[in-house]
Design an enzyme around this catalytic site. Structure first.
Site, PDB file in Angstrom:
ATOM      1  N   GLU A  16       0.849  -1.198   0.000  1.00 39.50           N
ATOM      2  CA  GLU A  16       0.000   0.000   0.000  1.00 39.50           C
ATOM      3  C   GLU A  16       0.882   1.244   0.000  1.00 39.50           C
ATOM      4  O   GLU A  16       2.002   1.213   0.513  1.00 39.50           O
ATOM      5  CB  GLU A  16      -0.889  -0.085   1.261  1.00 39.50           C
ATOM      6  CG  GLU A  16      -1.773   1.087   1.556  1.00 39.50           C
ATOM      7  CD  GLU A  16      -2.899   1.290   0.557  1.00 39.50           C
ATOM      8  OE1 GLU A  16      -2.594   1.447  -0.632  1.00 39.50           O
ATOM      9  OE2 GLU A  16      -4.080   1.316   0.971  1.00 39.50           O
ATOM     10  N   PHE A  27      -1.456  16.295   3.917  1.00 38.90           N
ATOM     11  CA  PHE A  27      -1.724  15.555   2.688  1.00 38.90           C
ATOM     12  C   PHE A  27      -0.457  15.488   1.851  1.00 38.90           C
ATOM     13  O   PHE A  27       0.150  16.516   1.550  1.00 38.90           O
ATOM     14  CB  PHE A  27      -2.879  16.176   1.904  1.00 38.90           C
ATOM     15  CG  PHE A  27      -3.532  15.157   1.027  1.00 38.90           C
ATOM     16  CD1 PHE A  27      -4.443  14.254   1.557  1.00 38.90           C
ATOM     17  CD2 PHE A  27      -3.193  15.066  -0.318  1.00 38.90           C
ATOM     18  CE1 PHE A  27      -5.013  13.266   0.761  1.00 38.90           C
ATOM     19  CE2 PHE A  27      -3.770  14.085  -1.116  1.00 38.90           C
ATOM     20  CZ  PHE A  27      -4.688  13.194  -0.570  1.00 38.90           C
ATOM     21  N   ASP A  49      -3.616   5.344   6.495  1.00 38.64           N
ATOM     22  CA  ASP A  49      -4.157   6.545   7.118  1.00 38.64           C
ATOM     23  C   ASP A  49      -5.139   6.100   8.212  1.00 38.64           C
ATOM     24  O   ASP A  49      -4.711   5.648   9.273  1.00 38.64           O
ATOM     25  CB  ASP A  49      -4.817   7.372   5.995  1.00 38.64           C
ATOM     26  CG  ASP A  49      -5.271   8.746   6.425  1.00 38.64           C
ATOM     27  OD1 ASP A  49      -4.607   9.345   7.278  1.00 38.64           O
ATOM     28  OD2 ASP A  49      -6.287   9.236   5.894  1.00 38.64           O
TER      29      ASP A  49
HETATM   30  P1  IMP Z   1      -7.366   4.753   4.802  1.00 39.93           P
HETATM   31  O1  IMP Z   1      -8.439   3.795   4.447  1.00 39.93           O
HETATM   32  O2  IMP Z   1      -7.889   5.989   5.501  1.00 39.93           O
HETATM   33  O3  IMP Z   1      -6.191   4.142   5.526  1.00 39.93           O
HETATM   34  O4  IMP Z   1      -6.868   5.369   3.444  1.00 39.93           O
HETATM   35  C1  IMP Z   1      -5.830   4.842   2.761  1.00 39.93           C
HETATM   36  C2  IMP Z   1      -5.831   5.399   1.360  1.00 39.93           C
HETATM   37  O5  IMP Z   1      -6.164   6.792   1.347  1.00 39.93           O
HETATM   38  C3  IMP Z   1      -4.446   5.312   0.791  1.00 39.93           C
HETATM   39  O6  IMP Z   1      -4.268   4.132   0.097  1.00 39.93           O
HETATM   40  C4  IMP Z   1      -4.406   6.513  -0.122  1.00 39.93           C
HETATM   41  O7  IMP Z   1      -4.908   6.160  -1.382  1.00 39.93           O
HETATM   42  C5  IMP Z   1      -5.334   7.515   0.486  1.00 39.93           C
HETATM   43  N1  IMP Z   1      -4.595   8.535   1.268  1.00 39.93           N
HETATM   44  C6  IMP Z   1      -4.569   8.714   2.603  1.00 39.93           C
HETATM   45  N2  IMP Z   1      -3.791   9.740   2.960  1.00 39.93           N
HETATM   46  C7  IMP Z   1      -3.274  10.228   1.810  1.00 39.93           C
HETATM   47  C8  IMP Z   1      -2.357  11.309   1.514  1.00 39.93           C
HETATM   48  O8  IMP Z   1      -1.837  12.037   2.374  1.00 39.93           O
HETATM   49  N3  IMP Z   1      -2.075  11.477   0.192  1.00 39.93           N
HETATM   50  C9  IMP Z   1      -2.609  10.719  -0.792  1.00 39.93           C
HETATM   51  N4  IMP Z   1      -3.442   9.705  -0.561  1.00 39.93           N
HETATM   52  C10 IMP Z   1      -3.789   9.464   0.730  1.00 39.93           C
HETATM   53 MG    MG Z   2      -4.328   3.895  -1.963  1.00 42.42          MG
END
Ligand code: IMP
Ligand code: MG
Length: 179
Positions: A98, A151, A102
């Site tokens: 991955e 971000f 986040d």
């Molecule tokens: P989660 O489900 O919140 O863990 O989101 C994970 C996904 O969100 C990652 O695979 C990214 O595609 C996207 N994401 C989360 N934070 C960022 C960031 O700072 N920049 C770009 N994509 C992000």
């Molecule tokens: Mg992703």
């Protein structure tokens, strides 16, 4: 440096070092196993292709596309598989790759599904981690580096499908997405 980037957080040289370090660790840990490296598209592409070339073992690769984000910067919590793996993952030692962890909602959902399909083991390699943002019970096994709660874009990571081609990880200017 692109003008939409506030500052560079991980340089090209540091990315090379991360791939070497994680590749060596994975090579050690997966000796004698049936390794399937499963990338989560599209963010994984550059990390995954560099990482697998640092793994000195026989392995298979496959990809999955899941969508949980719209064009904004926050996870919606809704996760949908839009492209599934081609390989039957039963009996494979699956290493999910991955770009960034986040909230953890995406990988929590994906690993639950892979478990029900009979994977022998499931581990997670993430290039970047934002540990303070975690809400789902997910702990990565291999982490490139932690990043602050900002971000970030580049080396596969996008904002609204842009900036993936930057060769480094940069912090996106807030003015780009706070409009
Ligand atoms: P989660 O489900 O919140 O863990 O989101 C994970 C996904 O969100 C990652 O695979 C990214 O595609 C996207 N994401 C989360 N934070 C960022 C960031 O700072 N920049 C770009 N994509 C992000
Ligand atoms: Mg992703």
């Amino acid at each position: 440096m692109l003008s939409d980037v506030e500052k560079i957080l991980v340089t090209e040289e540091e990315l090379r070092e991360i791939n070497k370090r994680l590749g060596a660790q994975i090579t050690e840990d997966y000796k004698g196993k049936k390794l399937l490296v499963l990338g989560i598209l599209k963010g994984c592409v550059f990390f995954m292709t560099d990482l697998v070339r640092n793994i000195d073992l026989p392995l298979s690769i496959d990809f999955m596309t899941v969508s949980s984000y719209g064009s904004g910067t926050e996870s919606t919590g809704r996760v949908k598989i839009t492209k599934d793996v081609d390989i039957d993952i039963k009996d494979y030692d699956v290493l999910i790759v991955e770009d960034i962890l986040d909230s953890g909602k995406t990988l929590n959902y994906v690993s639950d599904i892979l478990r029900t399909r009979g994977a022998r083991s499931i581990k997670i390699a993430t290039l970047l981690d934002k540990p303070e943002r975690r809400v789902a019970p997910i702990t990565p096994d291999y982490v490139g580096c932690d990043v602050p709660d900002e971000f970030v874009v580049g080396y596969g990571l996008d904002y609204d499908q842009k900036y993936r081609n930057l060769p480094y990880i940069g912090q996106l200017r807030r003015s780009v997405y706070e409009k």
